[in-house]
Design an enzyme around this catalytic site. Structure first.
Site, PDB file in Angstrom:
ATOM      1  N   ARG A 168       0.824  -1.226   0.000  1.00 28.92           N
ATOM      2  CA  ARG A 168       0.000   0.000   0.000  1.00 28.92           C
ATOM      3  C   ARG A 168       0.854   1.271   0.000  1.00 28.92           C
ATOM      4  O   ARG A 168       0.514   2.264   0.647  1.00 28.92           O
ATOM      5  CB  ARG A 168      -0.939   0.031   1.221  1.00 28.92           C
ATOM      6  CG  ARG A 168      -2.026  -1.002   1.223  1.00 28.92           C
ATOM      7  CD  ARG A 168      -2.984  -0.816   0.055  1.00 28.92           C
ATOM      8  NE  ARG A 168      -4.166  -1.647   0.211  1.00 28.92           N
ATOM      9  CZ  ARG A 168      -4.262  -2.920  -0.156  1.00 28.92           C
ATOM     10  NH1 ARG A 168      -3.224  -3.512  -0.708  1.00 28.92           N
ATOM     11  NH2 ARG A 168      -5.384  -3.587   0.014  1.00 28.92           N
ATOM     12  N   SER A 238     -10.622  -0.104   2.895  1.00 27.04           N
ATOM     13  CA  SER A 238      -9.889  -0.312   4.147  1.00 27.04           C
ATOM     14  C   SER A 238      -9.395   1.036   4.654  1.00 27.04           C
ATOM     15  O   SER A 238      -8.711   1.753   3.916  1.00 27.04           O
ATOM     16  CB  SER A 238      -8.665  -1.195   3.919  1.00 27.04           C
ATOM     17  OG  SER A 238      -9.061  -2.456   3.474  1.00 27.04           O
ATOM     18  N   GLU A 334      -4.876   4.306   5.901  1.00 21.32           N
ATOM     19  CA  GLU A 334      -4.528   4.011   4.514  1.00 21.32           C
ATOM     20  C   GLU A 334      -4.860   5.198   3.583  1.00 21.32           C
ATOM     21  O   GLU A 334      -4.037   5.566   2.754  1.00 21.32           O
ATOM     22  CB  GLU A 334      -5.262   2.753   4.066  1.00 21.32           C
ATOM     23  CG  GLU A 334      -4.801   2.285   2.713  1.00 21.32           C
ATOM     24  CD  GLU A 334      -5.562   1.078   2.230  1.00 21.32           C
ATOM     25  OE1 GLU A 334      -5.293  -0.010   2.747  1.00 21.32           O
ATOM     26  OE2 GLU A 334      -6.396   1.214   1.341  1.00 21.32           O
TER      27      GLU A 334
HETATM   28  N1  EPU Z   1     -11.504  -9.549  10.335  1.00 16.78           N
HETATM   29  C1  EPU Z   1     -12.175  -9.493  11.522  1.00 16.78           C
HETATM   30  N2  EPU Z   1     -13.247  -8.641  11.627  1.00 16.78           N
HETATM   31  C2  EPU Z   1     -13.647  -7.875  10.600  1.00 16.78           C
HETATM   32  C3  EPU Z   1     -12.937  -7.931   9.398  1.00 16.78           C
HETATM   33  C4  EPU Z   1     -11.861  -8.768   9.274  1.00 16.78           C
HETATM   34  O1  EPU Z   1     -11.852 -10.173  12.485  1.00 16.78           O
HETATM   35  O2  EPU Z   1     -14.626  -7.136  10.781  1.00 16.78           O
HETATM   36  C5  EPU Z   1     -10.357 -10.470  10.237  1.00 16.78           C
HETATM   37  C6  EPU Z   1     -10.766 -11.851   9.816  1.00 16.78           C
HETATM   38  O3  EPU Z   1     -10.099 -12.730  10.661  1.00 16.78           O
HETATM   39  C7  EPU Z   1     -10.227 -12.003   8.417  1.00 16.78           C
HETATM   40  C8  EPU Z   1      -9.070 -11.042   8.396  1.00 16.78           C
HETATM   41  O4  EPU Z   1      -9.443  -9.984   9.287  1.00 16.78           O
HETATM   42  O5  EPU Z   1      -9.795 -13.317   8.208  1.00 16.78           O
HETATM   43  C9  EPU Z   1      -8.795 -10.467   7.048  1.00 16.78           C
HETATM   44  O6  EPU Z   1      -9.983  -9.860   6.526  1.00 16.78           O
HETATM   45  P1  EPU Z   1     -10.216  -9.691   4.958  1.00 16.78           P
HETATM   46  O7  EPU Z   1     -10.016 -10.971   4.243  1.00 16.78           O
HETATM   47  O8  EPU Z   1     -11.492  -8.968   4.747  1.00 16.78           O
HETATM   48  O9  EPU Z   1      -9.004  -8.807   4.496  1.00 16.78           O
HETATM   49  P2  EPU Z   1      -8.354  -7.503   5.114  1.00 16.78           P
HETATM   50  O10 EPU Z   1      -6.951  -7.830   5.551  1.00 16.78           O
HETATM   51  O11 EPU Z   1      -9.248  -6.908   6.143  1.00 16.78           O
HETATM   52  C10 EPU Z   1      -7.251  -6.731   2.881  1.00 16.78           C
HETATM   53  C11 EPU Z   1      -7.139  -5.456   2.104  1.00 16.78           C
HETATM   54  C12 EPU Z   1      -8.412  -5.195   1.300  1.00 16.78           C
HETATM   55  C13 EPU Z   1      -8.622  -6.376   0.359  1.00 16.78           C
HETATM   56  C14 EPU Z   1      -8.718  -7.667   1.201  1.00 16.78           C
HETATM   57  C15 EPU Z   1      -8.819  -8.900   0.334  1.00 16.78           C
HETATM   58  C16 EPU Z   1      -5.663  -4.012   3.395  1.00 16.78           C
HETATM   59  C17 EPU Z   1      -5.571  -2.831   4.303  1.00 16.78           C
HETATM   60  N3  EPU Z   1      -6.893  -4.345   3.014  1.00 16.78           N
HETATM   61  O12 EPU Z   1      -8.286  -6.540   3.842  1.00 16.78           O
HETATM   62  O13 EPU Z   1      -8.211  -4.032   0.531  1.00 16.78           O
HETATM   63  O14 EPU Z   1      -9.807  -6.220  -0.395  1.00 16.78           O
HETATM   64  O15 EPU Z   1      -7.525  -7.808   2.005  1.00 16.78           O
HETATM   65  O16 EPU Z   1      -7.600  -9.131  -0.276  1.00 16.78           O
HETATM   66  O17 EPU Z   1      -4.653  -4.591   3.029  1.00 16.78           O
HETATM   67  C18 EPU Z   1      -8.551  -1.674   0.508  1.00 16.78           C
HETATM   68  O18 EPU Z   1      -7.320  -1.554   0.556  1.00 16.78           O
HETATM   69  O19 EPU Z   1      -9.313  -0.663   0.469  1.00 16.78           O
HETATM   70  C19 EPU Z   1      -9.131  -3.001   0.548  1.00 16.78           C
HETATM   71  C20 EPU Z   1     -10.454  -3.188   0.625  1.00 16.78           C
END
Ligand code: EPU
Length: 338
Positions: A168, A238, A334
């Site tokens: 990012r 995010s 972010e």
């Molecule tokens: N989780 C929770 N509670 C929540 C949300 C998430 O506990 O309310 C935990 C869960 O354990 C889940 C983990 O967080 O397994 C990861 O969640 P998710 O798969 O939704 O991915 P993320 O790490 O929250 C990242 C990117 C997203 C991208 C997704 C899918 C960043 C900051 N964000 O989110 O990117 O779509 O992975 O690859 O790296 C963005 O940058 O705007 C964005 C949406």
């Protein structure tokens, strides 16, 4: 271009940012041709006004009042420009909508961008924060970009190395008032292999007739099931980066919650899940004035109506201090505050 005529006074940006923050700019202007830029900067210097540049407004937290000129990148065009032995090179002008570019490339029979479907914003903004999702990152496919340098007034080509991409992050985010991305070139592999190394995509591996189109459809369904739609619940995706911390810093957290999501990095540090940390801090669905944390995904900040930059800043500070107190981990926003 006659800059006097093209500058729109008291420009309302509320519908130009996906957080739908109430925001105005002393002037606004649509950039439909890169040749307008030097003329615009000369005019801004004459009026002693600052200029900031906006793409799709999907990763910014806009100030309520900007006493300057907001330039909206509106250049259009996408094309296949070169076939090499191993890759097809495509080019998109900065103002193209990112998701339209992904759909178009898939329609051309090209694979590579399908995991990055439905990310809001423009092609020109994509390298700024090195957009990524579902195990793919723009940097993996990036060939080069044409960039306007506000310091020199010239245009140069940036290679992938010049962009200094990281999670990012890029040189464009580092030096945000210096460079304007005019167009990008991406190298899409001719020998396409699906990238299914992500929960929710792995089960597709059993499908023998997998195509970029079918992977894209799954990515779209996954995003729609997890992330609130900014058109209905204004947000900037995010809101915090997933923090990368030393193994020592993560140790107390992992002793208390061995199942907390954590991903080892090549340098030995651990990437934690900001969404998990925020939810475990009891903040999922939390509201502060007109803004709050989504009740669907704890990493998403939502404007419930009438919010301004100061409301978002207050909420972000509350989230950061709560998570710091609870887990000793520092979160970082972010989106860019402009
Ligand atoms: N989780 C929770 N509670 C929540 C949300 C998430 O506990 O309310 C935990 C869960 O354990 C889940 C983990 O967080 O397994 C990861 O969640 P998710 O798969 O939704 O991915 P993320 O790490 O929250 C990242 C990117 C997203 C991208 C997704 C899918 C960043 C900051 N964000 O989110 O990117 O779509 O992975 O690859 O790296 C963005 O940058 O705007 C964005 C949406």
């Amino acid at each position: 271009m006659n800059p006097q005529a093209s500058l729109i006074p008291d420009f309302d940006l509320s519908s130009r940012n996906t957080l739908a923050l109430r925001a105005r700019s002393r002037f606004g202007i649509a950039i439909e041709n890169a040749a307008q830029l030097p003329i615009l900067f000369a005019e801004a210097a004459r009026r002693a006004l600052p200029v900031r540049v906006l793409g799709g407004g999907s990763n910014v937290v806009l100030a309520a009042d900007f006493d300057g000129i907001t330039a909206l990148m509106a250049t259009r065009g996408k094309a296949i420009i070169e076939q090499r032995e191993d890759v097809t090179i495509i080019e998109a002008q900065a103002g193209e909508t990112w998701h339209d570019l992904v759909c178009w490339s898939v329609e051309q029979g090209l694979g590579g961008l399908e995991n990055l479907a439905l990310i809001p914003g423009t092609a020109g903004a994509a390298p700024v924060q090195n957009i990524g999702a579902y195990g793919a990152e723009l940097a993996d496919l990036f060939e080069s970009a044409m960039v306007y340098d506000r310091n020199s007034g010239g245009t140069t080509s940036f290679t992938r190395a010049d962009c200094a991409f990281a999670y990012r992050h890029s040189v464009f985010k580092e030096d945000k008032d210096r460079y304007i991305v005019l167009s990008i070139r991406l190298a899409l592999p001719r020998d396409w292999r699906p990238n299914l190394n992500f929960a929710g995509l792995a089960e597709l591996a059993d499908d023998p007739a997998l195509t970029p189109q079918s992977v894209m459809e799954r990515v779209i369904a996954l995003r729609q099931s997890k992330l609130p739609d900014w058109r209905l619940h204004p947000n900037a995706g995010s809101f915090f980066q997933n923090p990368i911390v030393s193994a020592e810093m993560a140790a107390p957290l992992l002793a208390e919650f061995p199942a907390a999501p954590h991903f080892p990095q090549p340098d030995g540090r651990l990437k934690l899940s900001a969404g998990w940390l925020i939810e475990k801090s009891g903040l999922k669905g939390f509201r502060l004035g007109p803004v709050g944390i989504s009740d669907r995904h704890a990493l998403v900040v939502v404007n419930h109506g009438g919010g301004q930059q100061a409301d978002i800043a207050a909420l972000a500070n509350h989230v950061k201090s709560t998570v710091r107190t609870r887990f000793g981990v520092q979160l970082h926003e972010e989106p860019v505050f402009l």
